[in-house]
Design a protein around this motif. Sequence first.
Motif: not given
Length: 581
Positions: A111-120, A149-158, A294-297
């Motif tokens: 019943g839920r969504t599985l999120y895939v989070i690539p992060y740097c 974090t720095r998440m998403g496409k750029p992290a996935l590419e690395q 980290e990229a946030g507080l």
Amino acid sequence: MNTRLQSLSDWVAEVAKLTQPDRIHWCDGSPAEYQSFIKQMLGSGDLIELNQASYPGCYLHRSDPNDVARVEHLTYVCTSAKADAGPNNHWMPPAEAKNMMHGFFDGCMKGRTLYVIPYCMGPLGSPYARYGVEITDSTYVAANMYLMTRMGKPALEQIEAAGSFIKGLHSIGELDPERRFIMHFPEELTIMSYGSGYGGNALLGKKCHALRIASYQARTEGWLAEHMLIVGIEDPEGNTHYLACAFPSACGKTNLAMLIPPERYKGWKVWTLGDDIAWMHLDANGQLRAVNPEAGLFGVVPGTNRKTNPNAYDMITRDTIFTNVAVTADNEPWWEDKDVGKPAIDWQGRPYDSANGPAAHPNSRFTVTAKNNPSYSSLAEAPEGVPITALVFGGRRRELAPLVYQAKDWAHGVLVGASVASETTAAATGKVGVVRRDPMAMKPFCGYNFGDYWAHWLSFADRAKTLPQIFHVNWFRRDADGRFLWPGFGENLRVLRWMIDRCEGRVGAQEMPIGHLPKPADIDTTGLDVSKETLEQLLAVDRGQWREELEHMAGYLKTFGDRVPKRLLDEHAKVVAALKA
Ligand code: SAT
Ligand code: MN
């Protein structure tokens, strides 16, 4: 399949088979995606919109009242040999832990969504950056990871280029404290977390990866992953010194990292690089350099006001996710010591009644991108990090520890760090205000045996060319009536200035058995309500109390048996002898 990296698509497929989500969403890390998370959570009631005129882009999340802090008693380091985790960690055999966790994860995402989070973690592309993928069924976690974090496409590419990543599997499960565990498998670079949505338990890039797993990796690779803020202090001549400072959770790291110089410090500037975690490497010249992974507080909200931390106060008036604060009748966020407005609804969504305790939870938090911080350093994203002049340890202690002292050398500094003790805070569940040993402020976060960790710290003396000076501070010393002796906050710059002067060889010190203390005249108290007697009290070293402290420390070191490096015991013996003399 949304990646060309077979090991990643295999892992996602394997997790999906186990957890049986309705949908799989690969996070691209775009602002539009973040907005879609917000919209969805507003619809589901996971987020409440705050006053968009005065707090644009700000939202409130109310967590389950059972799920408001880290759960150290349910946090495990599962190495094959128990002794490798050490007495500082809870331990379970890896196979047993995995078996139990698989039982929890079985079908949990129906019943839920599985999120895939690539992060740097760390500046993208930096040689010091490390990559991970978190799988979660919490939209709140996905939105927080976007900010933190720095998440998403750029992290996935690395990750695809490197072919490897740290695996973090998370589900909020039923938010049942009886079915809640935070498991680390450092030998397999894997994390499994079930049953909590709270920051340190659920944003796996933070304490789980950037401290527990990273500290384990750092030991084998020769660097340090520490629970430290990173701050740059620029003097009126334009020279900037970088300090990395370790304090236990909720002891003012964010405030120190964002300090605003007192009125009389014209021309001084303070630059934030990080407020919680530092990764430090020796560069080719043998100089220790730090990056903030980290990229946030994710900061403590109560106590934040125009006096204590004006930068933070302004920073969280836009694009911020608040967790467990109260709200005013005008639908603005409210917390204790905000100094403006008053609470109408408490953190649990009830009409405010002081009989129910504080309006905001004492561990209520803000999540915000570091870019919102007006004092964010231009070097915070520098791939090579910044050179560290001084390392500072500290705790929250009513007595004993003076305002500041300097270690005699690196090995003594390691003992000073290992000896950190502090009163517990609301950042972890359990009793608040009891003194416990918290070496290097890493008690909850070191992913391996503290004995080995201290040996690793000591090894820098042999490998570095220039090592930072090590200091210890205590902003929290009190008089017999329980009043704080030192004003703290922006005024702490006066103490940091003494440290920098020491590092530059510009000022002397009193040689004491516990280290080098300032001469009272060398701490600038101009314009402060701190009398000569108060300053003397702040710098007092009570030999009797210190002898007891060292005895206690000896007992503590014993609990690590033969893993304690002899050099550390020698340092301890030297201080004991000096106190007797
Ligand atoms: O563990 S958190 O990162 O959520 C907060 C803290 O205790 O430092
Ligand atoms: Mn922390």
